[in-house]
Scaffold this motif. Structure first.
Motif, mmCIF file in Angstrom:
data_model
loop_
_atom_site.group_PDB
_atom_site.id
_atom_site.type_symbol
_atom_site.label_atom_id
_atom_site.label_comp_id
_atom_site.label_asym_id
_atom_site.label_seq_id
_atom_site.Cartn_x
_atom_site.Cartn_y
_atom_site.Cartn_z
ATOM 1 N N VAL A 1 -43.898 -32.085 -22.961
ATOM 2 C CA VAL A 1 -42.975 -31.214 -23.696
ATOM 3 C C VAL A 1 -43.025 -29.766 -23.211
ATOM 4 N N HIS A 2 -44.206 -29.242 -23.009
ATOM 5 C CA HIS A 2 -44.348 -27.804 -22.749
ATOM 6 C C HIS A 2 -44.453 -27.416 -21.274
ATOM 7 N N TYR A 3 -44.855 -28.336 -20.411
ATOM 8 C CA TYR A 3 -45.093 -27.949 -19.022
ATOM 9 C C TYR A 3 -44.226 -28.679 -18.007
ATOM 10 N N SER A 4 -43.421 -29.622 -18.450
ATOM 11 C CA SER A 4 -42.517 -30.331 -17.549
ATOM 12 C C SER A 4 -41.356 -29.411 -17.184
ATOM 13 N N LYS A 5 -40.985 -29.412 -15.933
ATOM 14 C CA LYS A 5 -39.897 -28.549 -15.461
ATOM 15 C C LYS A 5 -38.531 -29.199 -15.688
ATOM 16 N N GLU A 6 -38.515 -30.499 -15.835
ATOM 17 C CA GLU A 6 -37.272 -31.256 -16.009
ATOM 18 C C GLU A 6 -36.992 -31.494 -17.484
ATOM 19 N N PRO A 7 -35.720 -31.708 -17.846
ATOM 20 C CA PRO A 7 -35.412 -32.092 -19.237
ATOM 21 C C PRO A 7 -36.139 -33.383 -19.607
ATOM 22 N N LEU A 8 -36.430 -33.549 -20.885
ATOM 23 C CA LEU A 8 -37.207 -34.692 -21.364
ATOM 24 C C LEU A 8 -36.380 -35.982 -21.389
ATOM 25 N N LYS A 9 -36.045 -36.488 -20.234
ATOM 26 C CA LYS A 9 -35.226 -37.700 -20.137
ATOM 27 C C LYS A 9 -36.117 -38.907 -19.860
ATOM 28 N N ILE A 10 -37.089 -39.148 -20.721
ATOM 29 C CA ILE A 10 -38.024 -40.240 -20.495
ATOM 30 C C ILE A 10 -38.331 -40.925 -21.819
ATOM 31 N N ASN A 11 -38.565 -42.208 -21.746
ATOM 32 C CA ASN A 11 -38.961 -42.965 -22.920
ATOM 33 C C ASN A 11 -40.443 -42.674 -23.190
ATOM 34 N N LEU A 12 -40.749 -42.186 -24.380
ATOM 35 C CA LEU A 12 -42.114 -41.763 -24.696
ATOM 36 C C LEU A 12 -43.118 -42.907 -24.575
ATOM 37 N N SER A 13 -42.786 -44.074 -25.093
ATOM 38 C CA SER A 13 -43.745 -45.188 -25.052
ATOM 39 C C SER A 13 -44.048 -45.597 -23.608
ATOM 40 N N THR A 14 -43.033 -45.624 -22.764
ATOM 41 C CA THR A 14 -43.233 -45.962 -21.351
ATOM 42 C C THR A 14 -44.079 -44.887 -20.673
ATOM 43 N N TYR A 15 -43.744 -43.636 -20.926
ATOM 44 C CA TYR A 15 -44.479 -42.515 -20.338
ATOM 45 C C TYR A 15 -45.971 -42.586 -20.693
ATOM 46 N N LEU A 16 -46.272 -42.755 -21.977
ATOM 47 C CA LEU A 16 -47.682 -42.795 -22.404
ATOM 48 C C LEU A 16 -48.403 -44.016 -21.845
ATOM 49 N N SER A 17 -47.752 -45.155 -21.845
ATOM 50 C CA SER A 17 -48.376 -46.372 -21.296
ATOM 51 C C SER A 17 -48.714 -46.194 -19.822
ATOM 52 N N GLU A 18 -47.796 -45.582 -19.084
ATOM 53 C CA GLU A 18 -48.044 -45.359 -17.659
ATOM 54 C C GLU A 18 -49.124 -44.303 -17.434
ATOM 55 N N GLU A 19 -49.103 -43.241 -18.228
ATOM 56 C CA GLU A 19 -50.089 -42.158 -18.097
ATOM 57 C C GLU A 19 -51.509 -42.634 -18.408
ATOM 58 N N LEU A 20 -51.633 -43.444 -19.464
ATOM 59 C CA LEU A 20 -52.960 -43.798 -19.968
ATOM 60 C C LEU A 20 -53.370 -45.230 -19.658
ATOM 61 N N HIS A 21 -52.494 -45.973 -19.009
ATOM 62 C CA HIS A 21 -52.793 -47.333 -18.557
ATOM 63 C C HIS A 21 -53.195 -48.276 -19.692
ATOM 64 N N LEU A 22 -52.533 -48.121 -20.825
ATOM 65 C CA LEU A 22 -52.741 -49.001 -21.975
ATOM 66 C C LEU A 22 -51.376 -49.321 -22.580
ATOM 67 N N GLU A 23 -51.309 -50.438 -23.285
ATOM 68 C CA GLU A 23 -50.064 -50.818 -23.943
ATOM 69 C C GLU A 23 -49.780 -49.855 -25.095
ATOM 70 N N TYR A 24 -48.504 -49.551 -25.303
ATOM 71 C CA TYR A 24 -48.121 -48.590 -26.328
ATOM 72 C C TYR A 24 -48.562 -48.984 -27.741
ATOM 73 N N PRO A 25 -48.436 -50.255 -28.161
ATOM 74 C CA PRO A 25 -48.893 -50.597 -29.525
ATOM 75 C C PRO A 25 -50.367 -50.243 -29.768
ATOM 76 N N GLN A 26 -51.200 -50.436 -28.751
ATOM 77 C CA GLN A 26 -52.618 -50.072 -28.865
ATOM 78 C C GLN A 26 -52.772 -48.559 -28.982
ATOM 79 N N LEU A 27 -52.044 -47.814 -28.154
ATOM 80 C CA LEU A 27 -52.093 -46.348 -28.212
ATOM 81 C C LEU A 27 -51.634 -45.855 -29.580
#
Length: 186
Positions: A81-107
């Motif tokens: 939200v605060h440091y990305s240079k691009e508009p927030l055009k991303i699915n949050l659950s996909t982003y977090l799953s990819e960033e943290l390498h865990l399934e979104y329901p667990q996160l």
């Protein structure tokens, strides 16, 4: 050795943590939001010393794995939200799953358990805080802010803004002394 530190939410936080670790004689390999990597393993007593030195600055060493994961989620959202240079055009659950390498329901489950709020509520709070910052600087129109924060419309942004802050974006901007929260208070 990796240390997880709560309330590291900006570049100044990273500088403070690095300076304090340097003063203690630990030369960190890397200092990122919420995370420090040391070249060597340290003892429990050394961890306590670090915790004691960082505490006056509002930082806290995290021991529990669930708390560490919740902080990693918060850090990922803050970065998005605060440091990305691009508009927030991303699915949050996909982003977090990819960033943290865990399934979104667990996160989501762990975050809700530790933080007593949903990831979505935290994400919205961060987006509204970013909108407040953008309104305060006055460089963008409400339409541009809505676009940057990936709202479907100005009306959607305005409705969420009012729900979170109690004021419309226009009323907030006209007050100009709108009190913003530091990122670790959200």
């Amino acid at each position: 050795m990796k240390l997880h530190i709560k309330n590291m939410v900006c570049n100044r936080c990273k500088m403070v943590v690095k300076a304090e670790l340097d003063k203690l004689g630990f030369n960190p390999v890397s200092v990122e939001l919420g995370e420090v990597v040391l070249a060597e393993n340290i003892s429990h007593e050394e961890k306590l010393t670090i915790a004691e030195k960082l505490s006056p600055f509002g930082f806290e060493l995290l021991q529990d794995k669930k708390t560490q994961l919740a902080e990693q989620i918060k850090t990922s959202i803050i970065n998005l939200v605060h440091y990305s240079k691009e508009p927030l055009k991303i699915n949050l659950s996909t982003y977090l799953s990819e960033e943290l390498h865990l399934e979104y329901p667990q996160l989501s489950s762990i975050f809700s358990e530790v933080e007593n709020q949903t990831i979505e509520k935290y994400f919205i709070a961060q987006k509204i805080e970013k909108a407040k910052e953008m309104l305060t600087y006055g460089e963008l129109t409400l339409s541009e802010i809505a676009f940057q924060l990936n709202y479907s419309s100005v009306a959607h942004l305005s409705a969420q803004f009012k729900k979170v802050t109690g004021a419309t974006p226009s009323a907030y901007k006209s007050v100009t002394s709108g009190k913003r929260k530091t990122l670790d208070e959200i």
